[in-house]
Design a protein around this motif. Structure first.
Motif, mmCIF file in Angstrom:
data_model
loop_
_atom_site.group_PDB
_atom_site.id
_atom_site.type_symbol
_atom_site.label_atom_id
_atom_site.label_comp_id
_atom_site.label_asym_id
_atom_site.label_seq_id
_atom_site.Cartn_x
_atom_site.Cartn_y
_atom_site.Cartn_z
ATOM 1 N N MET A 176 0.850 -1.210 0.000
ATOM 2 C CA MET A 176 0.000 0.000 0.000
ATOM 3 C C MET A 176 0.880 1.252 0.000
ATOM 4 S SD MET A 176 -3.093 1.065 -0.017
ATOM 5 C CE MET A 176 -3.942 2.536 0.471
ATOM 6 N N ARG A 177 0.632 2.146 -0.938
ATOM 7 C CA ARG A 177 1.436 3.369 -1.018
ATOM 8 C C ARG A 177 0.865 4.422 -0.072
ATOM 9 N NH1 ARG A 177 0.594 1.932 -6.614
ATOM 10 N NH2 ARG A 177 -1.040 3.507 -6.787
ATOM 11 N N ARG A 178 1.715 4.961 0.802
ATOM 12 C CA ARG A 178 1.217 6.005 1.701
ATOM 13 C C ARG A 178 1.239 7.345 0.964
ATOM 14 N NH1 ARG A 178 3.523 8.379 7.382
ATOM 15 N NH2 ARG A 178 1.635 9.492 7.915
ATOM 16 N N PRO A 179 0.105 7.983 0.810
ATOM 17 C CA PRO A 179 0.074 9.234 0.058
ATOM 18 C C PRO A 179 0.904 10.322 0.727
ATOM 19 C CG PRO A 179 -2.074 8.752 1.022
ATOM 20 C CD PRO A 179 -1.216 7.568 1.294
ATOM 21 N N LEU A 180 1.382 11.234 -0.082
ATOM 22 C CA LEU A 180 2.232 12.325 0.413
ATOM 23 C C LEU A 180 1.687 13.659 -0.094
ATOM 24 C CD1 LEU A 180 4.917 13.483 1.607
ATOM 25 C CD2 LEU A 180 5.961 13.016 -0.627
ATOM 26 N N ILE A 181 1.500 14.581 0.823
ATOM 27 C CA ILE A 181 1.130 15.942 0.439
ATOM 28 C C ILE A 181 2.304 16.832 0.846
ATOM 29 C CG2 ILE A 181 -0.568 17.802 0.658
ATOM 30 C CD1 ILE A 181 -1.856 15.224 -0.353
ATOM 31 N N ALA A 182 3.003 17.374 -0.148
ATOM 32 C CA ALA A 182 4.201 18.168 0.143
ATOM 33 C C ALA A 182 3.968 19.625 -0.250
ATOM 34 C CB ALA A 182 5.397 17.595 -0.620
ATOM 35 N N GLY A 183 4.350 20.524 0.623
ATOM 36 C CA GLY A 183 4.231 21.960 0.353
ATOM 37 C C GLY A 183 5.572 22.491 -0.118
ATOM 38 N N ASN A 184 5.588 23.047 -1.321
ATOM 39 C CA ASN A 184 6.816 23.633 -1.877
ATOM 40 C C ASN A 184 6.715 25.149 -1.738
ATOM 41 O OD1 ASN A 184 8.903 24.554 -3.470
ATOM 42 N ND2 ASN A 184 7.984 23.913 -5.414
ATOM 43 N N ALA A 215 11.742 2.231 -6.316
ATOM 44 C CA ALA A 215 10.574 2.029 -5.460
ATOM 45 C C ALA A 215 10.595 3.003 -4.281
ATOM 46 C CB ALA A 215 10.552 0.593 -4.953
ATOM 47 N N GLY A 216 11.791 3.432 -3.869
ATOM 48 C CA GLY A 216 11.897 4.278 -2.684
ATOM 49 C C GLY A 216 11.796 5.759 -2.963
ATOM 50 N N LEU A 217 11.702 6.151 -4.225
ATOM 51 C CA LEU A 217 11.630 7.592 -4.445
ATOM 52 C C LEU A 217 10.223 8.033 -4.800
ATOM 53 C CD1 LEU A 217 11.554 7.966 -7.698
ATOM 54 C CD2 LEU A 217 14.019 7.827 -7.547
ATOM 55 N N VAL A 218 10.066 9.329 -4.947
ATOM 56 C CA VAL A 218 8.762 9.908 -5.267
ATOM 57 C C VAL A 218 8.916 10.650 -6.588
ATOM 58 C CG1 VAL A 218 7.003 11.572 -4.515
ATOM 59 C CG2 VAL A 218 8.200 10.187 -2.811
ATOM 60 N N ILE A 219 7.920 10.509 -7.456
ATOM 61 C CA ILE A 219 7.922 11.264 -8.714
ATOM 62 C C ILE A 219 6.763 12.254 -8.637
ATOM 63 C CG2 ILE A 219 7.668 11.103 -11.234
ATOM 64 C CD1 ILE A 219 8.679 8.176 -10.995
ATOM 65 N N ALA A 220 6.985 13.477 -9.102
ATOM 66 C CA ALA A 220 5.886 14.454 -9.152
ATOM 67 C C ALA A 220 5.658 14.854 -10.595
ATOM 68 C CB ALA A 220 6.218 15.674 -8.301
ATOM 69 N N TYR A 221 4.439 14.625 -11.075
ATOM 70 C CA TYR A 221 4.078 15.094 -12.416
ATOM 71 C C TYR A 221 3.495 16.495 -12.285
ATOM 72 C CZ TYR A 221 1.341 15.929 -16.587
ATOM 73 O OH TYR A 221 0.798 16.523 -17.699
ATOM 74 N N GLU A 222 4.221 17.469 -12.815
ATOM 75 C CA GLU A 222 3.780 18.860 -12.742
ATOM 76 C C GLU A 222 3.783 19.468 -14.144
ATOM 77 O OE1 GLU A 222 4.432 20.569 -8.533
ATOM 78 O OE2 GLU A 222 6.230 20.945 -9.697
ATOM 79 N N PRO A 223 2.633 19.472 -14.811
ATOM 80 C CA PRO A 223 2.597 20.134 -16.120
ATOM 81 C C PRO A 223 2.966 21.608 -15.943
ATOM 82 C CG PRO A 223 0.376 19.410 -15.432
ATOM 83 C CD PRO A 223 1.332 18.970 -14.372
ATOM 84 N N VAL A 224 3.939 22.072 -16.702
ATOM 85 C CA VAL A 224 4.479 23.419 -16.483
ATOM 86 C C VAL A 224 3.384 24.475 -16.631
ATOM 87 C CG1 VAL A 224 6.204 25.085 -17.282
ATOM 88 C CG2 VAL A 224 6.763 22.661 -17.238
ATOM 89 N N TRP A 225 2.449 24.245 -17.551
ATOM 90 C CA TRP A 225 1.373 25.215 -17.798
ATOM 91 C C TRP A 225 0.380 25.289 -16.641
ATOM 92 C CZ3 TRP A 225 -3.067 22.359 -17.766
ATOM 93 C CH2 TRP A 225 -2.925 20.999 -18.070
ATOM 94 N N ALA A 226 0.457 24.345 -15.712
ATOM 95 C CA ALA A 226 -0.477 24.352 -14.581
ATOM 96 C C ALA A 226 0.147 24.941 -13.321
ATOM 97 C CB ALA A 226 -0.950 22.929 -14.297
ATOM 98 N N ILE A 227 1.459 25.219 -13.365
ATOM 99 C CA ILE A 227 2.151 25.679 -12.152
ATOM 100 C C ILE A 227 1.942 27.175 -11.955
ATOM 101 C CG2 ILE A 227 4.404 25.990 -11.063
ATOM 102 C CD1 ILE A 227 5.290 23.409 -12.339
ATOM 103 N N VAL A 232 6.230 2.752 -6.168
ATOM 104 C CA VAL A 232 6.667 4.151 -6.298
ATOM 105 C C VAL A 232 5.472 5.096 -6.135
ATOM 106 C CG1 VAL A 232 6.429 4.348 -8.825
ATOM 107 C CG2 VAL A 232 8.180 5.669 -7.660
ATOM 108 N N ARG A 233 5.692 6.170 -5.387
ATOM 109 C CA ARG A 233 4.605 7.138 -5.203
ATOM 110 C C ARG A 233 4.713 8.223 -6.268
ATOM 111 N NH1 ARG A 233 4.984 8.759 1.007
ATOM 112 N NH2 ARG A 233 7.197 8.632 0.543
ATOM 113 N N ILE A 234 3.587 8.523 -6.892
ATOM 114 C CA ILE A 234 3.585 9.551 -7.936
ATOM 115 C C ILE A 234 2.563 10.627 -7.564
ATOM 116 C CG2 ILE A 234 3.508 10.003 -10.405
ATOM 117 C CD1 ILE A 234 3.888 7.017 -10.915
ATOM 118 N N LEU A 235 3.054 11.853 -7.462
ATOM 119 C CA LEU A 235 2.215 12.980 -7.044
ATOM 120 C C LEU A 235 1.789 13.795 -8.256
ATOM 121 C CD1 LEU A 235 4.497 14.399 -4.156
ATOM 122 C CD2 LEU A 235 3.013 12.374 -4.114
ATOM 123 N N TYR A 236 0.714 14.529 -8.089
ATOM 124 C CA TYR A 236 0.347 15.543 -9.077
ATOM 125 C C TYR A 236 0.682 16.908 -8.483
ATOM 126 C CZ TYR A 236 -2.070 19.038 -11.646
ATOM 127 O OH TYR A 236 -2.317 20.193 -12.342
ATOM 128 N N GLY A 237 1.162 17.829 -9.322
ATOM 129 C CA GLY A 237 1.393 19.202 -8.878
ATOM 130 C C GLY A 237 1.006 20.178 -9.967
#
Ligand code: PGA
Length: 257
Positions: A1-9, A161-173, A207-212
């Motif tokens: 089970m992947r533990r979700p992550l909410i990260a504030g940048n 497996a131990g890292l986190v990937i964040a998909y951040e479409p540049v036009w949405a940032i 692997v955990r994959i975030l949206y940003g």
């Protein structure tokens, strides 16, 4: 089970005093959370130690926004993985589109940094995402899978497996324009399949994959409900403790077992 992550940048916002005050206020706001989602705050370098102290014992993690790959040396202006660990960091954001755009960050550089971060016990949050031009030209898939392959080249499955990937479409940032739930899921699903090709089904499942990109309290639940989205990397909306707490609350609702 992947533990979700909410990260504030927090990007280049908040002095150490402002950051510590936020951390203390957020800590109170977060006291009622169940802990289903992991939360991380990523302040600018000068604020790391103060925020680390303010968060001590809270279960809220600390992250940095960049680092250099060398262990130490004559690299004026740079910060090493060991320094970040010593300052209390668990995470480090790597390859954010603003670093790619303004500071010449490349996939190859992110790859080196991510490997060094992992060796030093830091969890990299590796950022990828297409520009508006690329999306309109219909090359999103190629761009994003290319970035994933470049940033994660020569990693074993265990490491990925131990890292986190964040998909951040540049036009949405920072634009207020969020990717639709469907578009975000589509690209993030593709990223997971790319990880599977690189290092197998186990790594892909772990692997955990975030949206940003313009994540707000109002759009959090819809995004987090997508099967491949494991959390969010939040910029602007993480700067206010009450707003960021609402985002974490919305995510916790979705991920509640
Ligand atoms: P935003 O930024 O939430 O302000 O769009 C996200 C990010 O850059 O990580």
């Amino acid at each position: 089970m992947r533990r979700p992550l909410i990260a504030g940048n927090w990007k280049m916002y908040k002095t150490p005093a402002e950051a510590a005050a936020f951390a203390a206020a957020f800590r109170e706001a977060a006291a009622g959370f169940a802990g289903t989602a992991e939360v991380a705050l990523c302040p600018a370098f000068p604020a790391l130690v103060d925020v680390s102290r303010a968060l001590a014992g809270s279960g809220i993690a600390l992250g940095a926004q960049n680092m250099f790959w060398a262990p130490e040396g004559a690299y004026t202006g740079e910060v090493s993985a060991a320094m970040l660990r010593d300052a209390g960091c668990r995470y480090v954001i790597l390859g954010h589109s603003e670093r790619r755009q303004y500071f010449g960050e490349t996939d190859e550089g992110v790859n080196r940094k991510a490997a060094v971060a992992l060796e030093n016990g830091l969890i990299p949050i590796v950022c990828v995402g297409e520009t508006l031009e690329q999306r309109e030209a219909g090359v999103t898939e190629n761009v994003v899978t290319g970035q994933v392959r470049g940033c994660l080249a020569e990693f074993g499955g265990v490491k990925i497996a131990g890292l986190v990937i964040a998909y951040e479409p540049v036009w949405a940032i920072g634009t207020g324009r969020t990717a639709s739930e469907k578009d975000a899921q589509e690209v993030i699903g593709l990223i997971r399949r790319t990880v599977e090709e690189l290092s197998g089904a186990q790594a892909a499942a772990a692997v955990r994959i975030l949206y940003g990109g313009s994540v707000k309290p109002e759009n959090t639940a819809g995004l987090m409900r997508q099967p491949d989205i494991d959390g969010a990397l939040v910029g602007g909306a993480s700067l206010d403790p009450a707003v960021f707490a609402r985002i974490v609350g919305a995510a916790e609702e979705v991920y509640r077992p």
